[in-house]
Design a protein around this motif. Structure first.
Motif, PDB file in Angstrom:
ATOM      1  N   GLN A 383       0.733 131.386  84.458  1.00 10.18           N
ATOM      2  CA  GLN A 383       1.585 132.106  83.495  1.00 10.18           C
ATOM      3  C   GLN A 383       0.933 131.896  81.738  1.00 10.18           C
ATOM      4  O   GLN A 383       1.343 133.459  81.044  1.00 10.18           O
ATOM      5  CB  GLN A 383       2.072 130.960  83.224  1.00 10.18           C
ATOM      6  N   GLU A 384      -0.114 131.772  82.007  1.00  7.14           N
ATOM      7  CA  GLU A 384      -1.203 131.321  80.568  1.00  7.14           C
ATOM      8  C   GLU A 384      -1.813 132.866  79.711  1.00  7.14           C
ATOM      9  O   GLU A 384      -1.690 133.781  79.956  1.00  7.14           O
ATOM     10  CB  GLU A 384      -1.132 130.532  80.361  1.00  7.14           C
ATOM     11  N   PHE A 385      -2.022 133.123  81.521  1.00  2.64           N
ATOM     12  CA  PHE A 385      -3.179 134.684  81.884  1.00  2.64           C
ATOM     13  C   PHE A 385      -2.224 135.714  81.693  1.00  2.64           C
ATOM     14  O   PHE A 385      -2.326 136.345  80.646  1.00  2.64           O
ATOM     15  CB  PHE A 385      -3.757 134.091  82.647  1.00  2.64           C
ATOM     16  N   ILE A 386      -0.719 135.619  82.114  1.00  2.00           N
ATOM     17  CA  ILE A 386       0.169 136.865  81.839  1.00  2.00           C
ATOM     18  C   ILE A 386       0.558 137.018  80.687  1.00  2.00           C
ATOM     19  O   ILE A 386       0.201 138.633  80.767  1.00  2.00           O
ATOM     20  CB  ILE A 386       0.946 136.754  83.211  1.00  2.00           C
ATOM     21  N   HIS A 387       1.087 136.409  79.517  1.00  2.00           N
ATOM     22  CA  HIS A 387       1.289 136.519  78.841  1.00  2.00           C
ATOM     23  C   HIS A 387       0.123 136.069  77.598  1.00  2.00           C
ATOM     24  O   HIS A 387       1.154 135.717  76.402  1.00  2.00           O
ATOM     25  CB  HIS A 387       2.828 135.077  78.932  1.00  2.00           C
ATOM     26  N   GLN A 388      -0.761 136.036  78.006  1.00  2.00           N
ATOM     27  CA  GLN A 388      -1.652 135.795  76.858  1.00  2.00           C
ATOM     28  C   GLN A 388      -1.872 137.578  75.917  1.00  2.00           C
ATOM     29  O   GLN A 388      -1.435 138.632  76.465  1.00  2.00           O
ATOM     30  CB  GLN A 388      -3.286 135.960  77.238  1.00  2.00           C
ATOM     31  N   GLN A 389      -2.106 137.357  74.304  1.00  2.00           N
ATOM     32  CA  GLN A 389      -1.961 138.448  73.895  1.00  2.00           C
ATOM     33  C   GLN A 389      -3.207 138.945  74.151  1.00  2.00           C
ATOM     34  O   GLN A 389      -4.064 139.468  73.703  1.00  2.00           O
ATOM     35  CB  GLN A 389      -1.660 137.711  72.215  1.00  2.00           C
ATOM     36  N   ARG A 390      -2.299 140.603  74.505  1.00  2.00           N
ATOM     37  CA  ARG A 390      -3.557 141.847  74.015  1.00  2.00           C
ATOM     38  C   ARG A 390      -3.297 142.101  73.214  1.00  2.00           C
ATOM     39  O   ARG A 390      -1.852 142.977  73.574  1.00  2.00           O
ATOM     40  CB  ARG A 390      -3.695 142.242  75.396  1.00  2.00           C
ATOM     41  N   ARG A 391      -4.586 143.606  73.372  1.00  2.43           N
ATOM     42  CA  ARG A 391      -4.101 144.545  72.537  1.00  2.43           C
ATOM     43  C   ARG A 391      -4.750 146.116  72.714  1.00  2.43           C
ATOM     44  O   ARG A 391      -5.604 145.733  73.335  1.00  2.43           O
ATOM     45  CB  ARG A 391      -4.996 144.752  70.267  1.00  2.43           C
ATOM     46  N   PRO A 392      -4.357 146.980  72.663  1.00  2.26           N
ATOM     47  CA  PRO A 392      -4.410 148.398  73.291  1.00  2.26           C
ATOM     48  C   PRO A 392      -6.224 148.753  73.074  1.00  2.26           C
ATOM     49  O   PRO A 392      -5.811 148.757  71.599  1.00  2.26           O
ATOM     50  CB  PRO A 392      -3.330 149.043  73.362  1.00  2.26           C
ATOM     51  N   MET A 393      -6.570 149.601  73.550  1.00  5.14           N
ATOM     52  CA  MET A 393      -7.443 149.922  72.882  1.00  5.14           C
ATOM     53  C   MET A 393      -7.381 151.279  72.239  1.00  5.14           C
ATOM     54  O   MET A 393      -6.474 151.876  72.331  1.00  5.14           O
ATOM     55  CB  MET A 393      -8.958 150.560  74.409  1.00  5.14           C
ATOM     56  N   VAL A 394      -8.219 151.242  71.216  1.00  2.00           N
ATOM     57  CA  VAL A 394      -7.755 152.524  70.101  1.00  2.00           C
ATOM     58  C   VAL A 394      -9.045 153.455  70.018  1.00  2.00           C
ATOM     59  O   VAL A 394      -9.821 152.503  70.200  1.00  2.00           O
ATOM     60  CB  VAL A 394      -7.862 151.670  68.343  1.00  2.00           C
ATOM     61  N   TYR A 395      -8.846 154.767  70.342  1.00  2.00           N
ATOM     62  CA  TYR A 395      -9.941 155.784  69.974  1.00  2.00           C
ATOM     63  C   TYR A 395      -9.971 155.946  68.846  1.00  2.00           C
ATOM     64  O   TYR A 395      -9.186 156.753  68.671  1.00  2.00           O
ATOM     65  CB  TYR A 395     -10.011 156.458  71.693  1.00  2.00           C
TER      66      TYR A 395
END
Length: 396
Positions: A383-395
């Motif tokens: 659950q912690e892995f799934i809901h971990q905050q992630r930011r999209p890559m920016v080019y």
């Protein structure tokens, strides 16, 4: 005393009396001298050091930066003063110094001395040829073959019949793989002396080395051609499968290069993706990360036909050393991959093959390898892995 001095025939007693009197007069004279300490000699605690500096007793020539004895400076001035020497004498003095350093294997110092001799601009071609040839020898012993060849050729310019310089030039040409020049020089040596054993041996050695290098170059060219053919086939296979890479912009045809395909994970860097022997199936390097333990496993060569279940069975053939609760078993874990383009994770179906997983629209090859995350099913870690905050890559 005066009577004794005027006599022509002295008795033995008179001679002894005169000697005793002279000794007494000398002692009286010495005692009358002013008593003072002798201060012009070497200090008792440094006499050995001072003796080593003295030109008459020194065992080695002063090195750059050393304190030089005044008498040595005077001798140097006599030896190197342009007003005291002709240009030829100066050049010969520097040659003598260079030969001294050569004898003691101080090749850099000898190069300096021969160079100073050349700088005197002596016009005697015999002297110049020797200076250049000797400097060539010093460069040769330091393995500065290019400089050694240049100096040897310069020596031949001043003295075309200089056998030593021609031999040195031939040796340097061989070391520099200038095979045609080496052959020419050896043949010129043999024209003068048909029994020149070293030239004969070098001529043969030069021929064999040239053949060996040419053979190796042909092998390297053939291997480079085969490598390029394999890469083009691999590139075609990746493009046919529409494989996507997370370090390249979306909606653009990927610029596939060897650097792009080289794995960035140290245990995988020697195992980039490649085609199997039949040229039909891709073999992938893969990394399996365990977020709970902050460690990873690596599979260096996984065929794209393998399912995720096959991969898990291989991974957990033996329990993880850090898995104290035995939570990591093929049937007890879920596998995810991360889409860093949009900043989310996707669960992997255990029955899918690696090719099917890579074909998914949301899957991207990361750092030249397939990257998966393994967590226990229905656990806090999952659950912690799934809901971990992630930011999209920016080019840019």
């Amino acid at each position: 005393m005066e009577n004794l001095a005027t006599k022509k025939n002295w008795t033995e007693e008179e001679r002894l009396e005169l000697a005793a009197q002279l000794d007494a007069d000398l002692d009286q004279f010495i005692d009358s001298l002013e008593k003072k300490r002798y201060e012009e000699g070497w200090p008792e605690d440094r006499w050995q050091e001072e003796m080593d500096k003295h030109p008459f007793f020194m065992k080695r020539a002063p090195q750059p930066g050393d304190e030089v004895h005044p008498m040595f400076e005077g001798l140097q001035k006599l030896k190197y003063d342009p007003e005291e020497n002709t240009l030829e004498e100066l050049a010969l003095n520097y040659k003598e110094d260079g030969n001294f350093y050569m004898k003691h294997k101080k090749f850099r110092m000898s190069i300096y001395s021969f160079t100073e001799g050349i700088k005197t601009k002596c016009e005697n071609p015999d002297v110049l040829s020797v200076l250049y040839n000797n400097r060539s020898a010093a460069h040769y012993f330091l393995k500065n073959y290019r400089s050694a060849l240049s100096d040897a050729q310069r020596a031949l310019f001043y003295k075309p019949v200089y056998t030593k310089a021609r031999w040195r030039a031939a040796q340097c040409a061989h070391e520099l793989n200038k095979f045609d020049l080496c052959t020419q020089l050896c043949e010129e040596l043999l024209e003068v002396d048909i029994d020149h054993k070293e030239a004969k041996a070098l001529l043969h050695k030069n021929k064999m080395k040239k053949l060996d290098i040419e053979r190796n170059q042909r092998k390297e060219a053939a291997e480079a051609k085969r490598h390029l053919t394999r890469f083009h086939k691999l590139k075609d296979a990746l493009e046919q499968r529409a494989v996507k890479f997370d370090d390249q912009p979306i909606n653009k045809r990927p610029n596939i290069s060897e650097d792009l395909l080289r794995p960035k994970f140290l245990p995988l860097e020697d195992y980039p993706v490649h085609l199997d022997q039949d040229g039909n199936s891709l073999i992938w390097p893969a990394a399996f990360s365990y977020p709970e333990f902050l460690l990873s496993d690596f599979q260096q060569q996984l065929p794209e036909s393998a399912t995720m279940t096959d991969c898990l069975n291989t991974l957990f053939a033996e329990p993880l050393p850090c898995d104290k609760t035995l939570s990591y078993r093929p049937e007890a874990v879920n596998v995810y991959y991360e889409n860093r383009k949009v900043g989310c994770v996707h669960k992997v179906s255990p029955n899918k093959t690696l090719r099917e997983i890579v074909d998914e629209k949301s899957f991207f090859v990361s750092g030249g390898a397939l990257l998966f995350y393994v967590v226990p099913k229905e656990s806090r870690v999952e659950q912690e892995f799934i809901h971990q905050q992630r930011r999209p890559m920016v080019y840019s």
